[in-house]
Scaffold this active site. Structure first.
Site, PDB file in Angstrom:
ATOM      1  N   GLU A   1       0.822  -1.203   0.000  1.00 28.33           N
ATOM      2  CA  GLU A   1       0.000   0.000   0.000  1.00 28.33           C
ATOM      3  C   GLU A   1       0.858   1.257   0.000  1.00 28.33           C
ATOM      4  O   GLU A   1       0.501   2.266  -0.597  1.00 28.33           O
ATOM      5  CB  GLU A   1      -0.922  -0.019   1.219  1.00 28.33           C
ATOM      6  CG  GLU A   1      -1.871   1.167   1.289  1.00 28.33           C
ATOM      7  CD  GLU A   1      -2.766   1.091   2.503  1.00 28.33           C
ATOM      8  OE1 GLU A   1      -3.479   2.071   2.769  1.00 28.33           O
ATOM      9  OE2 GLU A   1      -2.754   0.051   3.187  1.00 28.33           O
TER      10      GLU A   1
ATOM     11  N   CYS B   1      -3.035   1.320 -13.214  1.00 30.33           N
ATOM     12  CA  CYS B   1      -3.029   1.117 -11.766  1.00 30.33           C
ATOM     13  C   CYS B   1      -4.269   1.835 -11.245  1.00 30.33           C
ATOM     14  O   CYS B   1      -5.378   1.537 -11.683  1.00 30.33           O
ATOM     15  CB  CYS B   1      -1.740   1.629 -11.150  1.00 30.33           C
ATOM     16  SG  CYS B   1      -1.246   3.280 -11.669  1.00 30.33           S
ATOM     17  N   SER B   2      -4.119   2.768 -10.352  1.00 26.20           N
ATOM     18  CA  SER B   2      -5.275   3.538  -9.894  1.00 26.20           C
ATOM     19  C   SER B   2      -5.401   4.818 -10.708  1.00 26.20           C
ATOM     20  O   SER B   2      -6.380   5.011 -11.414  1.00 26.20           O
ATOM     21  CB  SER B   2      -5.134   3.862  -8.404  1.00 26.20           C
ATOM     22  OG  SER B   2      -6.228   4.625  -7.961  1.00 26.20           O
TER      23      SER B   2
ATOM     24  N   GLY C   1      -3.122   5.632 -13.016  1.00 28.37           N
ATOM     25  CA  GLY C   1      -2.556   5.386 -14.335  1.00 28.37           C
ATOM     26  C   GLY C   1      -1.287   6.154 -14.599  1.00 28.37           C
ATOM     27  O   GLY C   1      -0.928   6.374 -15.760  1.00 28.37           O
ATOM     28  N   VAL C   2      -0.578   6.551 -13.554  1.00 27.79           N
ATOM     29  CA  VAL C   2       0.668   7.292 -13.750  1.00 27.79           C
ATOM     30  C   VAL C   2       1.808   6.741 -12.902  1.00 27.79           C
ATOM     31  O   VAL C   2       2.946   6.673 -13.357  1.00 27.79           O
ATOM     32  CB  VAL C   2       0.475   8.806 -13.460  1.00 27.79           C
ATOM     33  CG1 VAL C   2      -0.392   9.448 -14.514  1.00 27.79           C
ATOM     34  CG2 VAL C   2      -0.111   9.022 -12.066  1.00 27.79           C
ATOM     35  N   GLY C   3       1.554   6.349 -11.664  1.00 26.16           N
ATOM     36  CA  GLY C   3       2.624   5.936 -10.762  1.00 26.16           C
ATOM     37  C   GLY C   3       3.179   4.567 -11.095  1.00 26.16           C
ATOM     38  O   GLY C   3       4.220   4.418 -11.733  1.00 26.16           O
ATOM     39  N   ARG C   4       2.484   3.545 -10.640  1.00 32.11           N
ATOM     40  CA  ARG C   4       2.935   2.181 -10.896  1.00 32.11           C
ATOM     41  C   ARG C   4       2.901   1.855 -12.388  1.00 32.11           C
ATOM     42  O   ARG C   4       3.728   1.086 -12.881  1.00 32.11           O
ATOM     43  CB  ARG C   4       2.055   1.199 -10.121  1.00 32.11           C
ATOM     44  CG  ARG C   4       1.981   1.493  -8.630  1.00 32.11           C
ATOM     45  CD  ARG C   4       1.037   0.528  -7.923  1.00 32.11           C
ATOM     46  NE  ARG C   4       0.787   0.934  -6.547  1.00 32.11           N
ATOM     47  CZ  ARG C   4       0.024   0.285  -5.696  1.00 32.11           C
ATOM     48  NH1 ARG C   4      -0.600  -0.822  -6.096  1.00 32.11           N
ATOM     49  NH2 ARG C   4      -0.155   0.708  -4.470  1.00 32.11           N
TER      50      ARG C   4
ATOM     51  N   GLN D   1       5.474   8.406 -10.324  1.00 32.97           N
ATOM     52  CA  GLN D   1       4.975   9.559  -9.583  1.00 32.97           C
ATOM     53  C   GLN D   1       5.839   9.957  -8.397  1.00 32.97           C
ATOM     54  O   GLN D   1       5.809  11.104  -7.977  1.00 32.97           O
ATOM     55  CB  GLN D   1       3.552   9.239  -9.094  1.00 32.97           C
ATOM     56  CG  GLN D   1       2.715  10.449  -8.804  1.00 32.97           C
ATOM     57  CD  GLN D   1       1.267  10.079  -8.638  1.00 32.97           C
ATOM     58  OE1 GLN D   1       0.913   8.917  -8.585  1.00 32.97           O
ATOM     59  NE2 GLN D   1       0.409  11.075  -8.539  1.00 32.97           N
TER      60      GLN D   1
END
Length: 1174
Positions: free
Chosen positions: A1067, A1108-1109, A1111-1114, A1152
């Site tokens: 998390e 992902c959530s 759409g940029v970090g993971r 991110q």
């Protein structure tokens, strides 16, 4: 010579054991579906049961088991503790195994999980239809009506009720009269209409509650004879052991609390009653039957006796109206009810309860009286058990391909070639498998490796685990001041050191946090292996290519990226560029005084013997063409010089520095007159270095001078002459006053690279334009962006990789101060620095400090400007070991921090998101600050519901060595955008969906479940014009692979879509299991090759959909990691910040957080180390 163990060689003189070491277990589920698992011959029944449980997402495995037909065509439960193959070979009539309920509960409301209740419903319906539970005609009609409602839904969905005649509604062989059967069917149809609106879970719950009140519920009996020789049926039920006489006598029940002991002797089964001093014996068919009945009754006795209090006092209320939704992933919270231990059916040993006779383990034994491990072993780690079941058996399976040995690579047990019946389905927010990856099944595209391959992987894994124990802390840097002091003294901001997991200001707007530890005693510690990586060796060709990475021909690689080829790296040596100082640079500029004091002591106590320098600069100044010089500006936003340890061409001779650099008018220097730092060339000069070229220095802060961030203002580039140097040509001496500042209003675009200069389009040399167009790693949409045409792209040499000097894009953190204040106004910043001015140092004096450190203190940064005539020169690529050292050095010295901060998070110009900001599209964005650019957004065919054809998704295209990598980065679907999501999948021809998040994390929704859950009703879900069906699912430890069938309801066309979900991302922070993440990337590559091989070769390969959530970090981590690994495989230049900048020009804010950026470095290091071991 005879072989040991009686082995005989064939004529081929070879002996193959692979065919004798595997077992294909064919298991029939309660819905009559067959699944197959490839196991080893030593795999136990428990492992097979757990494989089925994973396949069904079943956590409450307590109540279920496996059974088979023996050679007398009788049902026999599998001994879960013994190898399955041996039992089937010895006792079974056929190799098919059946899944079913072995322990019944007094009330189905005690069942916690919905899938458990569904399997219970299937079992009870099977018992009714097979006649195991007798019922009257009225009861049969009532149950049939509920079953039809549960299985088929409301009656008004069908034109007539005639379809009911095609299905088995009543017990087999029960109704022979056609007229009676027709009347009963009509009554069932009327009941079906009566139950309209009743949901499937409600109907199933009513069905089970009706059955549990019937005689015969939970009973299992076997033929025997009593002491008088009368035929009876003896078995176990909820209350105890019952005896039913076939002569009409009333049945007798020996309740569990009345039974003191049970035993068997030969073909006799005996009961010892507690309140009577007598033993009641029953004679069975044979000794095996007596032993089996005894084992079964012992297990039932222990189960129900230990459950009695819990089941009676437990006040668990299950809402029967709760709907089974294919999109709901949240599971019921754990109740205080504690499952009892699995009952024991033993062959040897003694039953430790009231019994003294010998018995054998049929089920998993448990001495502690709690039934914990049968549930938790499938969904969480047994921390208190150290990875072992309480009876001592290791969590992993004894299968051929999931070798039961401590090793970093574990291949999942493969399955049969049928891709429609593979896999396990254990992806839930609270389900992170840790130890047990025993009977998982890989998909069809990854075949079963042979025995030799498995053994090689085992040996390789052991060697790798041994090598992995080494750390980088053996570098001889302990004598430097910073390394010999406590972390609180060295680092200027203890709050970062103490609270590294808290979100940084740069990431305060997003749910990700900064977790990179700046105070780690080991700069790059190997993470602790939490679990074996399953499937990590599924794609050997992906990593085997690294063996020949340095041998690839490179005449067409980087033709216009001109730089001096670096010499080979020497053997490992101590650190070479004052890491004790460079670490300070990447924390913050908010407290410069603290940094000043630390750096002052570090510089003052720096000694030659603490950091012997084995490398020297190859080049410390930039050759400038006339056109280049005409537009050269100096940026004083403080570029930190991280000097390469791979360049040995030059030795530092002398340095001079003006007392006030900002006040000196620009002066040119010739080739022989090099200001600030003199170099003595030890390599042959290239023919391109002619007298007409000029050399200029980039003013950048060094380790010591990055104490105060200056402003964003730009001043003249200073050229100084060394006294005694040759006089430069007259044309070179003319000052260029017009270069003092940037044109007003000119936007500053900072790219990742050692040199960032903004120029008007007309002044960009043709060679530099060609370099932008022919870069080996470039975006295909690059030429369409006008703002990039005016930029000088940075050089991408290996030396640039080790150059930490890149400008900070975080302008809010910069203080507007001229550089003259830095150099002249603060004379006491660092007392250990040499005095400013024209003072000369001899070679010996310079050598005491070392060329790398001295150049860093002068603000020098390694960078080369590509020359027009150098385009033909091809540099020698570094080997994998050298690249690994470079990456590790950047992590170790903290260079990654400033490198990441200088990369723009989004476009400065031409970054409009007008369509995304329309009011009607606001609800389609999960986050209002993460939007797709108009020119690269995915455009859907407009519909009535979505007239703009908008979805929060971006096209990302990157070319590596002429191979285009095509991605679509999108946010996790919302409940109202699932239809748009599947429309995008259909229209874009998506074959692979890479999901890098769970549905929920920390109680917050990360992505709506847009695909049906395996084991749910019909495994299908419909979104608009598309019907999605889950065919199979396989869990591979840290990721799960699901096969989906997508059908267009209007045209009837069908496609196969692969869903690859990474399940191991925490998390907060990033995964610790690097090899697990690499195995996920390898899985993506495997499926991509599989889909590309089966698609039309003339059509372009479809893009990879990553989300992902937001759409940029993971998502950015996956894309950046794949592209950089491709650069390594194609022996391309590794410029991570430049590639990330390219990605962010197509979708904002990719990768991110700093933690994620650092994670990419660690992944690449692990990839290089793994490829080196192959």
């Amino acid at each position: 010579m005879p072989l040991p163990f009686g082995l005989k060689l064939k004529r081929t003189r070879r002996y193959t054991v692979s065919s004798k070491s595997c077992l294909v277990a064919r298991i029939q589920l309660l819905n009559n579906e067959f699944v197959e698992f490839t196991l080893s011959v030593e795999s136990t029944g428990q492992e097979s049961l757990e494989a089925v449980a994973q396949r069904l997402e079943l956590r409450e495995v307590t109540y279920f088991s496996l059974w088979y037909y023996n050679k007398q065509n009788q049902r026999r439960w599998v001994d879960l503790e013994k190898p399955l193959k041996k039992q089937l070979d010895k006792y079974a009539l056929e190799p098919t195994v059946y899944f079913g309920v072995v322990f019944y509960v007094p009330s189905v409301s005690q069942l916690q999980q919905e899938i458990t209740r569904y399997q219970y419903y299937l079992q009870l319906k099977k018992d009714i239809l097979e006649g195991s539970i007798p019922c009257t005609l009225e009861q049969a009609i009532q149950l049939a009506g509920l079953a039809v409602q549960a299985d088929f839904g409301d009656f008004d969905q069908y034109e007539s009720q005639d379809f009911l005649q095609k299905f088995a509604l009543f017990p087999v062989g029960w109704l022979q009269d056609e007229k009676v059967l027709e009347e009963a069917t009509q009554k069932v149809a009327l009941l079906h209409q009566k139950y309209r609106g009743l949901t499937a879970p409600d109907a199933e719950m009513l069905y089970m509650q009706e059955v549990e009140r019937m005689d015969g519920y939970g009973e299992e009996s076997y033929p025997a004879k009593d002491s008088q020789g009368s035929d009876i049926s003896i078995g176990a039920c909820l209350e105890g052991i019952f005896v039913k006489h076939k002569n009409g006598r009333h049945p007798v029940v020996f309740r569990w609390h009345d039974i003191a002991n049970m035993s068997h002797n030969k073909s006799f089964f005996a009961l010892e009653l507690a309140n009577k001093e007598e033993t009641i014996q029953f004679q069975t068919e044979d000794m095996e039957t007596a032993k089996y009945i005894w084992r079964l009754c012992v297990a039932r006795h222990k189960f129900y006796r230990l459950n009695q209090c819990n089941l009676q006092t437990q006040t668990v209320t299950v809402n029967p109206i709760r709907r089974r939704s294919s999109s709901r992933m949240s599971l019921p919270k754990p109740q205080p009810y504690v499952m009892p231990p699995p009952p024991q059916l033993h062959y040897n040993g003694h039953y430790t309860e009231p019994y003294a006779s010998s018995q054998d383990n049929l089920f998993v034994p448990n001495q502690n009286g709690y039934y914990c491990h049968s549930q938790t072993s499938l969904d969480r780690a047994q921390i208190d058990l150290n990875g072992r079941i309480r009876n001592g058996s290791v969590y992993s399976a004894h299968s051929t391909n999931s070798l039961n040995n401590p090793q970093p690579y574990l291949q999942p047990s493969p399955m049969s070639s049928n891709p429609s019946i593979t896999g396990s389905d254990v992806m839930r927010p609270d389900y992170l498998p840790s130890h047990r990856h025993s009977a998982v099944i890989p998909p069809s595209y990854r075949p079963t490796p042979d025995y030799e391959t498995v053994m090689k992987q085992l040996n390789r894994g052991l060697v790798h685990a041994e090598r992995q124990s080494h750390s980088l802390r053996n570098l001889n840097i302990g004598s430097s001041y910073a390394y010999s002091r406590p972390a609180a003294l060295v680092y200027s901001q203890p709050e970062i050191r103490e609270h590294a997991q808290l979100p940084s200001p740069a990431a305060a707007h997003c749910p990700f946090s900064l977790s990179y530890s700046f105070h780690s005693p080991s700069p790059y510690p190997y993470p602790a292996e939490r679990r074996p990586v399953v499937g990590a060796v599924s794609v050997p060709e992906l990593t085997n290519a690294q063996l020949q990475a340095q041998d690839y021909p490179s005449p067409n690689i980087m033709r216009t990226q001109v730089y001096r080829p670096p010499p080979p790296y020497p053997p490992p040596r101590p650190a070479n560029s004052t890491p004790d100082l460079s670490r300070h640079l990447y924390i913050s500029s908010s407290n410069p005084d603290l940094i000043t004091r630390r750096v002052h002591h570090s510089v003052q106590t720096f000694q030659e013997d603490s950091l012997p320098v084995a490398h020297s600069l190859q080049e410390v100044s930039e050759p400038l063409t006339a056109a280049r010089h005409a537009q050269l500006h100096k940026r004083n936003s403080i570029e930190v010089a991280g000097l390469s340890h791979g360049l040995e061409g030059l030795r530092l001779k002398e340095r001079t520095l003006s007392a006030s650099a900002a006040e000196v008018a620009p002066r040119a220097v010739s080739v022989g007159s090099q200001p600030s730092v003199f170099t003595e060339r030890t390599q042959r000069e290239g023919p391109e270095e002619a007298e007409g070229l000029r050399y200029g220095h980039k003013k950048s802060l060094s380790d010591a001078t990055m104490l105060i961030h200056s402003s964003e203002e730009e001043e003249d580039e200073d050229f100084e002459e060394e006294s005694g140097a040759r006089a430069p040509p007259a044309r070179a001496r003319e000052p260029r006053p017009g270069l003092a500042q940037d044109p007003p209003g000119c936007p500053r675009v900072l790219l990742a690279g050692p040199l960032h200069i903004l120029e008007p389009k007309a002044h960009v040399p043709d060679a530099e334009k060609r370099m932008m167009d022919s870069s080996p790693v470039r975006t295909t949409a690059e030429a369409q962006r006008p703002w990039r045409d005016g930029l000088l792209m940075p050089s991408m040499s290996e030396s640039d990789l080790t150059t930490s000097g890149r400008y900070r894009a975080r302008r809010d953190s910069l203080k507007k101060r001229p550089v003259s204040d830095l150099l002249s106004g603060k004379k006491n910043i660092v007392e250990g620095l040499p005095p400013l001015g024209g003072m000369k140092k001899t070679r010996v004096d310079a050598k005491k400090i070392g060329p790398l450190k001295l150049a860093a203190l002068n603000g020098l940064s390694l960078s080369r400007v590509p020359l027009p005539d150098e385009g033909k020169e091809v540099a020698t690529r570094a080997t994998n070991d050298e690249r690994c050292k470079i990456l590790e050095q950047r992590l170790e010295q903290g260079m990654v921090f400033t490198e990441y901060e200088r990369i723009l998070k989004k476009r400065l110009v031409d970054g409009e998101c007008s369509t995304a900001r329309l009011p009607e599209n606001a609800e389609r964005n999960r986050f209002q600050d993460v939007l797709p650019y108009d020119d690269v957004r995915v455009e859907l065919v407009p519909t009535k519901e979505n007239n703009t054809g908008y979805i929060n998704a971006s096209h990302i295209k990157v070319s590596v060595s002429g191979i285009e990598w095509d991605y679509i980065a999108t946010q996790g679907p919302l409940q109202n955008t699932c239809q748009d999501f599947w429309q995008m999948v259909w229209e874009q021809g998506i074959a692979i969906i890479a999901m890098v998040t769970a549905e929920e994390e920390g109680g917050r929704e990360k992505s709506f479940r847009y695909w049906p859950r395996l084991g749910s009703r019909h495994n299908t879900v419909t979104y608009g014009r598309f019907k999605i069906t889950t065919r199979f699912r396989t869990d591979s430890g840290c990721y799960a692979t699901t096969g989906l069938k997508m059908k267009h309801l209007l045209t009837g066309q069908e496609r196969t879509v692969w869903h690859l979900q990474y399940t191991d991302w925490p998390e907060h922070g990033c995964p610790e299991d690097l090899k697990g993440f690499l195995s996920y990337l390898e899985e993506i590559q495997s499926v991509r090759r599989h889909t590309n091989s089966t698609s039309d070769p003339q059509s372009p390969n479809p893009p990879l959909l990553v989300h992902c959530s937001a759409g940029v970090g993971r998502t950015g981590v996956v894309i950046l990691s794949e592209i950089m690994i491709a650069c390594l495989e194609h022996n391309e230049v590794l410029d991570i910040p430049r590639v990330l900048d390219m990605l962010r020009q197509q979708r904002m804010m990719l990768v991110q957080t700093l933690c994620q950026y650092t994670f990419v470095y660690r992944v690449l290091i692990q990839f290089l180390k793994s490829s080196r071991l192959i």
